[in-house]
Design a protein around this motif. Structure first.
Motif, short mmCIF file in Angstrom:
data_model
loop_
_atom_site.label_atom_id
_atom_site.label_comp_id
_atom_site.label_asym_id
_atom_site.label_seq_id
_atom_site.Cartn_x
_atom_site.Cartn_y
_atom_site.Cartn_z
N ALA A 203 9.93 -19.81 -6.78
CA ALA A 203 10.39 -20.32 -5.48
C ALA A 203 11.20 -19.28 -4.72
CB ALA A 203 11.24 -21.59 -5.70
N SER A 204 11.27 -18.05 -5.23
CA SER A 204 12.12 -17.05 -4.60
C SER A 204 11.31 -15.87 -4.08
CB SER A 204 13.18 -16.55 -5.59
OG SER A 204 12.55 -15.86 -6.66
N LEU A 205 11.87 -15.23 -3.07
CA LEU A 205 11.26 -14.04 -2.51
C LEU A 205 11.95 -12.82 -3.12
CD1 LEU A 205 9.29 -12.85 -0.36
CD2 LEU A 205 11.23 -12.81 1.22
N GLN A 206 11.18 -12.01 -3.80
CA GLN A 206 11.72 -10.80 -4.43
C GLN A 206 11.16 -9.57 -3.73
OE1 GLN A 206 11.06 -10.72 -8.66
NE2 GLN A 206 11.83 -12.81 -8.98
N ARG A 207 12.03 -8.59 -3.52
CA ARG A 207 11.61 -7.34 -2.88
C ARG A 207 11.68 -6.22 -3.92
NH1 ARG A 207 11.06 -8.28 2.49
NH2 ARG A 207 12.12 -10.16 3.29
N ARG A 208 10.55 -5.59 -4.17
CA ARG A 208 10.47 -4.60 -5.23
C ARG A 208 10.10 -3.24 -4.66
NH1 ARG A 208 8.59 -6.99 -10.95
NH2 ARG A 208 9.60 -9.03 -10.79
N ARG A 209 10.83 -2.23 -5.09
CA ARG A 209 10.53 -0.87 -4.66
C ARG A 209 9.33 -0.35 -5.45
NH1 ARG A 209 13.06 2.70 -1.66
NH2 ARG A 209 14.98 1.47 -1.61
N VAL A 210 8.40 0.28 -4.74
CA VAL A 210 7.23 0.86 -5.39
C VAL A 210 7.28 2.38 -5.21
CG1 VAL A 210 5.81 -1.19 -5.09
CG2 VAL A 210 5.82 0.57 -3.32
N ASP A 211 6.66 3.06 -6.15
CA ASP A 211 6.61 4.52 -6.09
C ASP A 211 5.39 4.90 -5.25
OD1 ASP A 211 6.94 7.19 -6.48
OD2 ASP A 211 6.16 7.21 -8.53
N ALA A 212 5.63 5.19 -3.97
CA ALA A 212 4.53 5.45 -3.05
C ALA A 212 4.07 6.90 -3.15
CB ALA A 212 4.96 5.13 -1.62
N ARG A 213 2.81 7.06 -3.45
CA ARG A 213 2.24 8.41 -3.47
C ARG A 213 2.01 8.92 -2.04
NH1 ARG A 213 -3.44 10.47 -6.25
NH2 ARG A 213 -2.90 12.68 -6.24
N VAL A 214 1.66 8.00 -1.15
CA VAL A 214 1.51 8.30 0.28
C VAL A 214 2.46 7.39 1.04
CG1 VAL A 214 -0.04 8.28 2.26
CG2 VAL A 214 -0.90 8.96 0.00
N LEU A 215 3.28 7.96 1.91
CA LEU A 215 4.26 7.21 2.70
C LEU A 215 4.07 7.57 4.16
CD1 LEU A 215 6.72 5.28 2.50
CD2 LEU A 215 8.17 7.32 2.39
N THR A 216 4.01 6.56 5.03
CA THR A 216 3.76 6.82 6.44
C THR A 216 4.50 5.81 7.31
OG1 THR A 216 2.02 6.94 8.15
CG2 THR A 216 1.67 5.39 6.35
N SER A 217 4.68 6.16 8.58
CA SER A 217 5.30 5.24 9.53
C SER A 217 4.27 4.42 10.28
CB SER A 217 6.13 6.04 10.54
OG SER A 217 5.30 6.93 11.28
N SER A 218 2.99 4.72 10.07
CA SER A 218 1.92 4.11 10.85
C SER A 218 1.09 3.13 10.03
CB SER A 218 1.00 5.21 11.40
OG SER A 218 -0.22 4.68 11.89
N VAL A 219 0.96 1.90 10.53
CA VAL A 219 0.11 0.92 9.87
C VAL A 219 -1.34 1.41 9.86
CG1 VAL A 219 -0.83 -1.42 10.06
CG2 VAL A 219 1.61 -1.03 10.41
N ASP A 220 -1.78 1.99 10.95
CA ASP A 220 -3.14 2.51 11.05
C ASP A 220 -3.38 3.58 9.98
OD1 ASP A 220 -5.70 2.79 12.03
OD2 ASP A 220 -5.13 4.17 13.62
N ALA A 221 -2.40 4.47 9.80
CA ALA A 221 -2.54 5.53 8.79
C ALA A 221 -2.57 4.95 7.38
CB ALA A 221 -1.41 6.55 8.93
N ALA A 222 -1.74 3.95 7.12
CA ALA A 222 -1.73 3.32 5.79
C ALA A 222 -3.07 2.66 5.50
CB ALA A 222 -0.60 2.30 5.70
N ARG A 223 -3.62 2.00 6.50
CA ARG A 223 -4.93 1.36 6.32
C ARG A 223 -6.02 2.40 6.06
NH1 ARG A 223 -7.26 -1.85 11.36
NH2 ARG A 223 -7.33 0.30 12.13
#
Length: 294
Positions: A203-223
């Protein structure tokens, strides 16, 4: 205060010169200048800094601009309400939308919308930044994430769940994660704006940090990175719905966690005096979201 003077003020503020505003309104520059002077006298403030070549809004002019736009829109709405035979929207629709959503959903709507309403014009700002719609004189903002506290009016248009997705070739090479713990062994594609991935556990919302190999500011780039097989991405349904249908991305569901459900929101400066151009656009957008499965 005469609405015609308010419209002249708005035209000068948009065009930056009296001559450009006068041409747009089909009046003489001297007449435009006199009407601006009359409006300033009535308000008791200077609205423009004047030079020999151009005009710029004063601080008082900047403060007056959103109210002037509301007055002009209210007059337009009143005239439209008193014309039972009027079935077409007109004027300039100024809106902002997230880049991916705007390109995938909003732009395809425009040909048929403008064909039905030949007197309608559209100024579309595509940006993933949250814009100040009052300060920029916008009619409407489309937002696809959690809304912050605001005095603006928000209308929910459709659900927009977050989801994990990856290219089929990535999953063939690395396997499909089944649990939250499995994510630690996978390559991930992160967004600067979502530093921790949100999951609903129980019933709870948890926020978990992931180890991103690619990190970007753009949703289009992430897609795009996800489609290229660079890893798992957490995006929203309307960011990737076309790719899911085409099979270039696959939805990944975990056994021990669900995804946060967001919404597509239409945000307007006020509930009153909503121009007809905003109404017809939102009607068309809602129909399209329903058709596409929102």
């Amino acid at each position: 205060m005469q609405i015609s003077d308010v419209r002249i003020f708005l035209a000068v503020a948009a065009g930056g010169t009296l001559s450009a505003a006068a041409r747009r309104l089909d009046i003489g520059p001297m007449q435009a200048s006199r009407r601006i002077a009359a409006l300033e006298a009535e308000l008791g403030v200077r609205l423009f800094h004047r030079t020999t070549r151009s005009l710029a809004l004063t601080a008082e002019g900047e403060a007056f601009a959103p109210y002037a736009a509301t007055l002009a829109e209210a007059e337009e709405s009143a005239r439209g309400a008193l014309r039972p035979s009027a079935t077409r929207a007109s004027g300039l629709l100024r809106l902002t939308a997230p880049s991916v959503f705007g390109q995938a959903i909003v732009l395809p709507l425009l040909p048929s919308l403008l064909e039905r309403h030949p007197d309608l014009r559209v100024d579309l700002d595509l940006s993933d930044r949250v814009q100040d719609i009052v300060g920029q004189g916008l009619d409407l903002a489309l937002r696809v994430a959690t809304l912050g506290d605001s005095e603006l009016v928000a209308r929910r248009l459709a659900a927009n769940p977050r989801l994990l997705c990856a290219a089929p070739r990535y999953l063939r090479a690395h396997g499909t994660p089944a649990t939250l713990a499995d994510l630690e062994r996978h390559q991930c594609i992160g967004l600067h704006a979502v530093a921790r991935w949100p999951f609903v556990v129980g019933a709870s919302l948890q926020r978990r940090r992931v180890d991103a190999r690619v990190l970007t500011s753009s949703v289009d780039a992430a897609r795009t990175a996800a489609v290229q097989g660079l890893g798992l991405a957490m995006l929203t349904f309307w960011d990737v719905h076309e790719h899911l249908r085409a099979g270039s991305l696959v939805r990944v569901e975990l056994e021990d966690a669900a995804m946060e459900v967001l919404s597509v929101w239409a945000v307007t400066p006020t509930r009153r005096y909503v121009p007809e151009r905003v109404k017809v656009f939102l009607d068309a957008l809602e129909d399209e979201l329903v058709r596409l499965g929102g």
